[in-house]
Design a protein around this motif. Sequence first.
Motif, PDB file in Angstrom:
ATOM      1  N   ASN A  90       0.829  -1.209   0.000  1.00  0.00           N
ATOM      2  CA  ASN A  90       0.000   0.000   0.000  1.00  0.00           C
ATOM      3  C   ASN A  90       0.859   1.252   0.000  1.00  0.00           C
ATOM      4  O   ASN A  90       2.056   1.212   0.303  1.00  0.00           O
ATOM      5  CB  ASN A  90      -0.951   0.008   1.200  1.00  0.00           C
ATOM      6  CG  ASN A  90      -0.237  -0.041   2.530  1.00  0.00           C
ATOM      7  OD1 ASN A  90      -0.017  -1.132   3.055  1.00  0.00           O
ATOM      8  ND2 ASN A  90       0.133   1.103   3.080  1.00  0.00           N
ATOM      9  N   THR A  91       0.228   2.376  -0.305  1.00  0.00           N
ATOM     10  CA  THR A  91       0.921   3.654  -0.302  1.00  0.00           C
ATOM     11  C   THR A  91       1.314   4.047   1.116  1.00  0.00           C
ATOM     12  O   THR A  91       0.629   3.704   2.085  1.00  0.00           O
ATOM     13  CB  THR A  91       0.024   4.744  -0.914  1.00  0.00           C
ATOM     14  OG1 THR A  91       0.671   6.009  -0.806  1.00  0.00           O
ATOM     15  CG2 THR A  91      -1.307   4.837  -0.199  1.00  0.00           C
ATOM     16  N   VAL A  92       2.388   4.810   1.239  1.00  0.00           N
ATOM     17  CA  VAL A  92       2.838   5.269   2.548  1.00  0.00           C
ATOM     18  C   VAL A  92       1.879   6.301   3.124  1.00  0.00           C
ATOM     19  O   VAL A  92       1.889   6.568   4.336  1.00  0.00           O
ATOM     20  CB  VAL A  92       4.262   5.854   2.433  1.00  0.00           C
ATOM     21  CG1 VAL A  92       4.240   7.172   1.672  1.00  0.00           C
ATOM     22  CG2 VAL A  92       4.917   6.025   3.787  1.00  0.00           C
ATOM     23  N   SER A  93       1.002   6.866   2.280  1.00  0.00           N
ATOM     24  CA  SER A  93       0.066   7.887   2.750  1.00  0.00           C
ATOM     25  C   SER A  93      -1.059   7.315   3.603  1.00  0.00           C
ATOM     26  O   SER A  93      -1.761   8.062   4.278  1.00  0.00           O
ATOM     27  CB  SER A  93      -0.545   8.630   1.553  1.00  0.00           C
ATOM     28  OG  SER A  93       0.457   9.206   0.741  1.00  0.00           O
ATOM     29  N   ALA A  94      -1.269   5.993   3.572  1.00  0.00           N
ATOM     30  CA  ALA A  94      -2.390   5.390   4.288  1.00  0.00           C
ATOM     31  C   ALA A  94      -2.096   5.325   5.787  1.00  0.00           C
ATOM     32  O   ALA A  94      -1.011   4.913   6.208  1.00  0.00           O
ATOM     33  CB  ALA A  94      -2.677   4.002   3.747  1.00  0.00           C
ATOM     34  N   LEU A  95      -3.066   5.730   6.592  1.00  0.00           N
ATOM     35  CA  LEU A  95      -2.955   5.658   8.048  1.00  0.00           C
ATOM     36  C   LEU A  95      -3.293   4.241   8.498  1.00  0.00           C
ATOM     37  O   LEU A  95      -4.423   3.778   8.306  1.00  0.00           O
ATOM     38  CB  LEU A  95      -3.920   6.655   8.688  1.00  0.00           C
ATOM     39  CG  LEU A  95      -3.952   6.685  10.220  1.00  0.00           C
ATOM     40  CD1 LEU A  95      -2.638   7.234  10.771  1.00  0.00           C
ATOM     41  CD2 LEU A  95      -5.124   7.540  10.706  1.00  0.00           C
ATOM     42  N   PRO A  96      -2.349   3.503   9.116  1.00  0.00           N
ATOM     43  CA  PRO A  96      -2.616   2.106   9.470  1.00  0.00           C
ATOM     44  C   PRO A  96      -3.809   1.941  10.407  1.00  0.00           C
ATOM     45  O   PRO A  96      -4.592   0.995  10.263  1.00  0.00           O
ATOM     46  CB  PRO A  96      -1.313   1.656  10.139  1.00  0.00           C
ATOM     47  CG  PRO A  96      -0.268   2.594   9.636  1.00  0.00           C
ATOM     48  CD  PRO A  96      -0.965   3.901   9.424  1.00  0.00           C
ATOM     49  N   GLU A  97      -3.947   2.880  11.374  1.00  0.00           N
ATOM     50  CA  GLU A  97      -5.035   2.736  12.340  1.00  0.00           C
ATOM     51  C   GLU A  97      -6.415   2.920  11.709  1.00  0.00           C
ATOM     52  O   GLU A  97      -7.423   2.514  12.296  1.00  0.00           O
ATOM     53  CB  GLU A  97      -4.870   3.747  13.475  1.00  0.00           C
ATOM     54  CG  GLU A  97      -3.655   3.492  14.359  1.00  0.00           C
ATOM     55  CD  GLU A  97      -2.373   4.036  13.760  1.00  0.00           C
ATOM     56  OE1 GLU A  97      -2.441   4.575  12.631  1.00  0.00           O
ATOM     57  OE2 GLU A  97      -1.312   3.918  14.392  1.00  0.00           O
TER      58      GLU A  97
END
Length: 752
Positions: A90-97
């Motif tokens: 996934n993109t690094v922009s996605a918030l894991p929480e």
Amino acid sequence: MLHHRFPSWLRFGTVAACVSAPICLTATQAPAEGLAPILQRPADASVLKRMPASRDLMTFRGENSSAAWPVFLNRNEAAQITTLQLGLLNTVSALPEGSVLKVAINGRPLSSLPIKSPDRMTPVAVKIPTGVLVPGFNAVQVDVTMTHRVDCSVKATFELWTSLDPAQTGFVLPRQMQAAGKSLDDLAGEPLAAEGTTRIHVRLAGDPDPVLLSRAGDLVGALAARAHLLRPVVDVGPEPGNGPGFDIVMDGSDAAADRRVGQEAGLTLERDPASNRLTVVANATDETGFSATIEALRRSSDRPAEGSAQGLQALATQSAGVAVDDRSISFADLGIHSVTFTGRHLTRTLGVTLPRDFYPSNYGMARLYIDGARAEGLAPSSALVFRVNGALVSSLPLGAGSPDHFDHALLNLPLKFFRPGYNAIEIEGTTPTASDEQCTVSSASTQPRLTIADTSELVMPHLARMQTAPQIAAMLENDREQDGDRDIYLTSGDPAAAGVGLTLVANMATQDGAGRIRFNLDQPVASDKPGIVIGASASLPEMLARPLRSEFKRADVTDDSTVGEPAGSLGRGKTQVSTPLEALHATAMGGSAWLRRNGFFFSGLEDNHVILPVHDDSLLLADVTTQDDSRRIAGIELPRFSDRQDRWLVVTGSSTDAIASANAALIANNHWRDLAGEAVAYDPKADGLKRVEPTQLSYVIPRTVALTDVQPILGGIVSSNILLSVSVLMVLLCLLGLSTHTLLNILGKRSR
């Protein structure tokens, strides 16, 4: 308070997602700091049963997206498979929480996985309970929800993506289990290529023979229709095939009894013990026996496919969209499940297929009835926007003052924006709130902002039937009731061109059933029966290359001439205005363009034909005619009526190898159903498909005309020929004025 109607399976519980790894995490549990990943090592790619999708089709973009793929399993596979593996990046922009991927098979929710793999592809395994999988087609449903790390604007949602690696995604087969289909019913279960296509290798020794190639076309089409193959790609060569897929042998003398695993309909199925590759052998060696085999296959292809209800629905959606004709259909039947959305930008697409002789015009409206609800506090700009084939046609406000609940809220979609064949109805929702401006984790709302229920409906009115031309979609159909064969011309007899022709045949058969095919290896001439022409642009006959030059130009052409280009080249530079008449025409077209830019529309004056740029790797398709059937009265274009006998479908590119490569990419990325309009250029490197819609239609004279079709057809012809309509009206007014003047003179004389 937001009330909504959606199935309970959208509320996923905690389901284990583990394989035989030292550490196993629950599906909704994020790994703690320092723990090992969910899987210690990926499954061997050779024991994965892949999804029928390329990497582009397995990439989920935006805050909320979903996809469903039909996967065929034979009885042994359905009984023994216990694990589904996903290769996640996934993109690094996605918030894991705030980002999660949910998996369901045949409508049953299995897992909810955290999206937290921005630096490498991570293999994740999902356990499949007993009884979920069935023999036949099974639906693998993936829903992705993502939240941006630092930006809460609608624009930032376009940066979000999650991708599944096709090489590491699929059902994990037990190591002792390999592809073991023994009948034509299991043909769809043969291993797929890395890009999700079904690779078919036709063994033909030496140069392609037109008779043997025509037989191969009939057999390939019949097998593709019988097995409901998804995205078949065919190549030709004398040697045995290798890798995923299966072979077709046209000479029954090559059958080997020790490799035989099945026999039916005049075909023998063999499996190579070394490579485990399947070979379908045609036993018949004469025309009578081969015709009997094809007829038996065509009769059996009328049987419905087997599988779960969700799997069969995914099969219909993936292949060509759901057929809709004068009826209503729910979102659930279109493959769109209820969605409860907590983000800012929602997108969904309804894929529907209309009859190939559907006549699009302003005689009616398709109706969308939306069920759902919206939350309070949405920004005034919030709205649901609806597009048909890219054209904005309707909207539903979601801001303050709009209803909190939608109970069959009506939106009209004009029929003129639809087209024969596949149509994409795009739903785009923007739901920003005031709290988005703060853009903090604490201010981010987890409450639903928008719900669209799967009880929403699309209702189609009566559709007028009259085929129009040019139209690529209609040229790529198999009319099983047509008299005679479908002719395919190869301008060069190399195996690459033959493979492209057989690939077209296979994909036409999966859409419309198998038709009769006749291959020709001679250059087509004007007296030949029109059909499909496949060949490099330089090898095209001038009668076809000439009309193509008005559709395409080379992307790197900047000079004002085409000096030195081959006779069949599609290169086209800028045209020079050289005569007073041409200068006058250019001035008139410039004036009409200015009128259109300022809101005035005169279809009879427009000359907005787009010329498509092409590259050396491009695939080009165009529906062209070799005859100029235009007719004018006092400079006014008359409607064109024809019996469609002079139209050709040209498939071309810089070389046959480039055509074959681009055609395989187009099919892998599921663009086959998007082929429409007058001309299409496909760039495989950018996965970009551009089309030109017809600017001058010919009306194909129907065999029969229903009375209910007369008014919409006449109205459509009138609205498409404004200048002619105005001219006829002026003539009628003059006649009326003249007759009134004459009548008044007569009455005046009598009164005296």
